[in-house]
Design a protein around this motif. Structure first.
Motif, mmCIF file in Angstrom:
data_model
loop_
_atom_site.group_PDB
_atom_site.id
_atom_site.type_symbol
_atom_site.label_atom_id
_atom_site.label_comp_id
_atom_site.label_asym_id
_atom_site.label_seq_id
_atom_site.Cartn_x
_atom_site.Cartn_y
_atom_site.Cartn_z
ATOM 1 N N GLY A 160 0.787 -1.077 -0.013
ATOM 2 C CA GLY A 160 -0.004 0.212 -0.085
ATOM 3 C C GLY A 160 0.877 1.358 0.022
ATOM 4 O O GLY A 160 0.265 2.214 -0.158
ATOM 5 N N MET A 161 1.989 1.159 -0.028
ATOM 6 C CA MET A 161 2.879 2.384 0.010
ATOM 7 C C MET A 161 3.022 2.987 -1.253
ATOM 8 O O MET A 161 3.055 2.403 -2.460
ATOM 9 N N THR A 162 2.849 4.204 -1.429
ATOM 10 C CA THR A 162 3.173 5.060 -2.680
ATOM 11 C C THR A 162 4.395 6.027 -2.514
ATOM 12 O O THR A 162 5.015 6.379 -1.282
ATOM 13 N N GLU A 163 4.890 6.334 -3.648
ATOM 14 C CA GLU A 163 6.101 7.095 -3.554
ATOM 15 C C GLU A 163 5.847 8.465 -2.961
ATOM 16 O O GLU A 163 6.733 9.259 -2.238
ATOM 17 N N PRO A 164 4.478 9.202 -3.069
ATOM 18 C CA PRO A 164 4.337 10.558 -2.303
ATOM 19 C C PRO A 164 4.632 10.234 -0.673
ATOM 20 O O PRO A 164 5.127 11.186 0.062
ATOM 21 N N ILE A 165 3.700 9.017 -0.443
ATOM 22 C CA ILE A 165 3.987 8.817 1.033
ATOM 23 C C ILE A 165 5.383 8.713 1.479
ATOM 24 O O ILE A 165 6.011 9.197 2.413
ATOM 25 N N ALA A 166 6.132 7.866 0.827
ATOM 26 C CA ALA A 166 7.408 7.326 1.019
ATOM 27 C C ALA A 166 8.450 8.584 1.228
ATOM 28 O O ALA A 166 9.185 8.757 2.155
ATOM 29 N N ASP A 167 8.130 9.562 0.138
ATOM 30 C CA ASP A 167 8.995 10.875 0.333
ATOM 31 C C ASP A 167 8.572 11.623 1.376
ATOM 32 O O ASP A 167 9.400 12.183 1.978
ATOM 33 N N ALA A 168 7.320 11.577 1.797
ATOM 34 C CA ALA A 168 6.773 12.416 2.659
ATOM 35 C C ALA A 168 7.296 12.012 4.341
ATOM 36 O O ALA A 168 7.835 12.661 5.125
ATOM 37 N N ILE A 169 7.534 10.625 4.393
ATOM 38 C CA ILE A 169 8.014 9.893 5.588
ATOM 39 C C ILE A 169 9.500 10.431 5.639
ATOM 40 O O ILE A 169 9.916 10.752 6.918
ATOM 41 N N LEU A 170 10.243 10.045 4.631
ATOM 42 C CA LEU A 170 11.817 10.576 4.584
ATOM 43 C C LEU A 170 11.932 11.955 4.606
ATOM 44 O O LEU A 170 12.949 12.351 5.577
ATOM 45 N N ASP A 171 11.046 12.930 4.430
ATOM 46 C CA ASP A 171 11.222 14.275 4.547
ATOM 47 C C ASP A 171 10.892 14.542 6.046
ATOM 48 O O ASP A 171 11.575 15.278 6.753
ATOM 49 N N TRP A 172 10.095 13.572 6.743
ATOM 50 C CA TRP A 172 9.599 13.897 8.133
ATOM 51 C C TRP A 172 10.893 13.664 8.976
ATOM 52 O O TRP A 172 11.038 14.043 9.964
ATOM 53 N N ILE A 173 11.572 12.642 8.575
ATOM 54 C CA ILE A 173 12.748 11.994 9.352
ATOM 55 C C ILE A 173 13.928 12.336 9.220
ATOM 56 O O ILE A 173 15.096 12.416 9.944
ATOM 57 N N ASP A 174 14.063 13.070 7.772
ATOM 58 C CA ASP A 174 15.763 13.503 7.549
ATOM 59 C C ASP A 174 16.078 14.758 8.299
ATOM 60 O O ASP A 174 15.213 15.345 8.670
ATOM 61 N N SER A 175 17.250 15.290 8.537
ATOM 62 C CA SER A 175 17.568 16.293 9.427
ATOM 63 C C SER A 175 17.562 17.869 8.512
ATOM 64 O O SER A 175 17.538 18.811 9.109
ATOM 65 N N ASP A 176 17.233 17.667 7.208
ATOM 66 C CA ASP A 176 17.070 18.873 6.432
ATOM 67 C C ASP A 176 15.769 19.471 6.216
ATOM 68 O O ASP A 176 14.712 18.674 6.331
ATOM 69 N N SER A 177 15.582 20.645 5.658
ATOM 70 C CA SER A 177 14.456 21.192 5.207
ATOM 71 C C SER A 177 14.126 21.094 3.830
ATOM 72 O O SER A 177 13.211 21.746 3.177
ATOM 73 N N ASP A 178 14.815 20.370 3.018
ATOM 74 C CA ASP A 178 14.781 20.442 1.521
ATOM 75 C C ASP A 178 13.664 19.290 1.237
ATOM 76 O O ASP A 178 13.725 18.055 1.612
ATOM 77 N N GLN A 179 12.713 19.587 0.631
ATOM 78 C CA GLN A 179 11.513 18.813 0.060
ATOM 79 C C GLN A 179 11.956 17.825 -0.987
ATOM 80 O O GLN A 179 12.610 18.462 -2.145
ATOM 81 N N ARG A 180 11.721 16.591 -0.778
ATOM 82 C CA ARG A 180 12.040 15.665 -1.840
ATOM 83 C C ARG A 180 10.958 15.929 -2.969
ATOM 84 O O ARG A 180 10.003 16.600 -2.899
ATOM 85 N N THR A 181 11.214 15.295 -4.200
ATOM 86 C CA THR A 181 10.377 15.289 -5.244
ATOM 87 C C THR A 181 8.819 15.445 -5.029
ATOM 88 O O THR A 181 8.081 16.122 -5.483
ATOM 89 N N LEU A 182 8.497 14.395 -4.319
ATOM 90 C CA LEU A 182 7.024 14.079 -3.932
ATOM 91 C C LEU A 182 6.669 14.278 -2.481
ATOM 92 O O LEU A 182 5.729 13.688 -1.991
ATOM 93 N N GLY A 183 7.634 14.763 -1.702
ATOM 94 C CA GLY A 183 7.316 14.726 -0.231
ATOM 95 C C GLY A 183 6.770 16.125 0.137
ATOM 96 O O GLY A 183 6.371 16.782 -0.639
ATOM 97 N N ALA A 184 7.069 16.104 1.498
ATOM 98 C CA ALA A 184 6.384 17.347 2.164
ATOM 99 C C ALA A 184 7.297 17.762 3.406
ATOM 100 O O ALA A 184 7.934 17.221 4.068
ATOM 101 N N GLU A 185 7.409 19.204 3.322
ATOM 102 C CA GLU A 185 8.254 19.801 4.505
ATOM 103 C C GLU A 185 7.391 20.905 5.353
ATOM 104 O O GLU A 185 6.145 20.939 5.028
#
Length: 535
Positions: A160-185
């Motif tokens: 059930g995982m999608t690329e937008p959700i995966a990018d959003a999770i990684l944006d949530w846990i990484d230390s920077d404020s740079d948004q991934r392609t499909l992520g959220a910051e």
């Protein structure tokens, strides 16, 4: 005469009134007494129920203490007792309070999810769940060091995982404020009502994922409403989850069944003493300690490699001389210029023998300056040889001095969906691992006590195994379990989920969740009331 008659009439009525009043008073007192008795009876029942509930909770907590004592025992002792994976005599119906009356006989049972031969969750077992069989979100970003977008690839294996959700999770846990392609910051979360900021660091709990964009309770927890690892009839309607494909039931327990924040494994010897740091600065001490567990050629080669580093076949030339590791004369005054990235660097490798420079242009010393000496590793890439030296190497050496290693995935017990996301593992290799592994390691396949067994069994080659080493393990010393405290008849049940860290000399409860509000979860025939209590 009439007055006398009237007097008699009034006096005859007075006793009747008194009697009526007495009856009314008696009725009121009786009703009051009955009301008081009923209230006291209800209070008694409530107190009795509270006491029974407290006893059931204490039974479950006895199970936690049982796990704490068990988890720090030596592997050989645990293996002789039947192991921690699936061991009903050890974990089912453990008697705590004995009593002739079944209603007062108290027990606990320890339950974990079962894996079927295909590597999917199916049913339950009596034992502990190794937390290293889950994907550690707080070490997930390390996968990017070994493969481009390796962390995203691991997340994408979740059902059930999608690329937008995966990018959003990684944006949530990484230390920077740079948004991934499909992520959220920050920009996205500040627009919500109420606004909040992304973590940009390690998660505090799995439930925190519900703050991440598009992560829903259904995706995170699945259809298993009472958290018992089974889908009952009342839960069946919830197995259709947010439009995700759940035809094979991989999302029945949601992503929470695959994720952790706590997995780690000991980096010490079985007796708790520190392993030999193969990258220590004192090479003479390294050689001395290595000789205690390895033969002289192997100890010699380790020190020579630290001084000379790897020598590739393409670096060979006519002036090189091959020297047997047994015949090496080591100069411990020379520093260790090279470090081992992982223990498999010693296998099937070559090293240039570094020698002290000599000002003497003639004689033996001068001749040695003009000819490069190369030593081939005595650690051969041969299955039978590896079965012999890998236990000595991995039980006693480490590439660092840390007491524990977090986040590696246990290839013996992880579900198939997680294995499929490990960088470097092909689908064919995953099939072979699942088909040949023994999750309940009891000594039948000794090589499977080490993460290198796919190499020993020829499933992957040496280069692939080196790539896998930072990501996989065959161990893990953090455990999860559901513990149910209950009575053989009547009485309540109390259910606790606990995560217990046994990486130190004593095991500690790292997380605990009371599941009593979700109900007992299991029937008495599953929990066990007439089971041999074992050792």
């Amino acid at each position: 005469m009439s007055q006398q008659r009237r007097y008699k009439t009034n006096s005859s009525r007075r006793p009747a009134s008194v009697l009526l009043l007495s009856l009314i008073v008696i009725v009121l007192l009786t009703l009051g007494a009955m009301s008081f008795f009923e209230r006291m009876f209800v209070e008694h029942q409530a107190v009795r129920a509270h006491i029974r509930q407290t006893q059931a909770r204490c039974l479950a907590e006895s199970g936690i203490e049982f796990i704490r004592a068990l988890a720090v025992q030596e592997p050989d002792v645990l293996q002789q007792s039947g192991g921690l994976f699936d061991n009903p005599p050890f974990f089912q119906g453990k008697l705590v309070i004995d009593d002739p009356l079944a209603a007062f006989r108290g027990r606990f049972t320890i339950i974990a999810p079962q894996l079927n031969p295909a590597g999917y969750f199916a049913g339950i077992r009596y034992g502990l769940e190794n937390e290293s069989a889950r994907l550690n979100l707080n070490t997930l970003l390390l996968a990017d060091n070994y493969e481009e977008d390796g962390a995203q690839k691991l997340l994408m294996t979740l059902p059930g995982m999608t690329e937008p959700i995966a990018d959003a999770i990684l944006d949530w846990i990484d230390s920077d404020s740079d948004q991934r392609t499909l992520g959220a910051e920050q920009e996205y979360y500040s627009s919500l009502s109420p606004p909040y900021a992304p973590r940009n660091g390690p998660l505090g709990s799995i439930e925190e994922l519900l703050l991440v964009r598009d992560v829903t309770p259904a995706l995170l927890f699945g259809a298993d409403l009472n958290r018992n690892g089974l889908i009952e009839a009342n839960e069946q309607p919830y197995t259709v989850i947010d439009g995700a494909d759940n035809t094979n039931g991989t999302l029945n327990r949601g992503w929470s069944a695959y994720l952790t924040l706590d997995s780690a494994e000991k980096n010490t010897r079985a007796d708790g003493t520190p392993k030999i740091d193969i990258n220590m600065q004192d090479l003479q001490e390294l050689h001395t300690q290595a000789l205690q567990v390895l033969d002289a050629p192997m100890a010699n080669f380790i020190v020579a490699y630290r001084q000379g580093g790897p020598e590739g076949e393409d670096q060979n030339n006519q002036d090189s001389q091959t020297v047997d590791a047994a015949a090496l004369t080591l100069d411990f005054s020379l520093p260790g210029r090279e470090r081992f990235n992982n223990l498999l660097d010693v296998v099937a490798s070559r090293t240039r023998v570094v020698q002290q420079s000599s000002g003497d242009g003639g004689g033996r010393g001068g001749a040695q300056q003009n000819q490069t000496q190369v030593c081939e590793s005595p650690f051969k890439e041969d299955s039978s040889a590896m079965r012999d030296y890998i236990p000595k190497l991995f039980d006693n050496f480490s590439v660092n001095s840390a007491q524990s290693i977090p986040g590696r995935i246990n290839i013996n017990q992880a579900p198939r969906v997680l294995l499929a996301g490990i960088p470097g593992l092909t689908s064919d290799a995953v099939d072979q691992i699942v088909a040949n592994r023994l999750p309940d390691q009891k000594g039948e396949r000794p090589e499977q006590a080490y993460e290198t067994w796919p190499l020993v069994d020829g499933i992957v080659d040496l280069a692939t195994m080196k790539q896998l080493m930072p990501l996989v393990t065959a161990g893990g010393n953090v455990y999860r379990a559901q513990i149910v405290g209950y009575f053989d008849e009547e009485g309540p049940a109390y259910r606790i989920e606990a995560i217990i860290d046994a990486n130190g000399t004593t095991a500690v409860v790292k997380r605990r969740r009371d599941l009593v509000e979700q109900g007992p979860g299991y029937t008495l025939d599953v929990l066990g009331t007439a089971v041999d209590d074992g050792p």
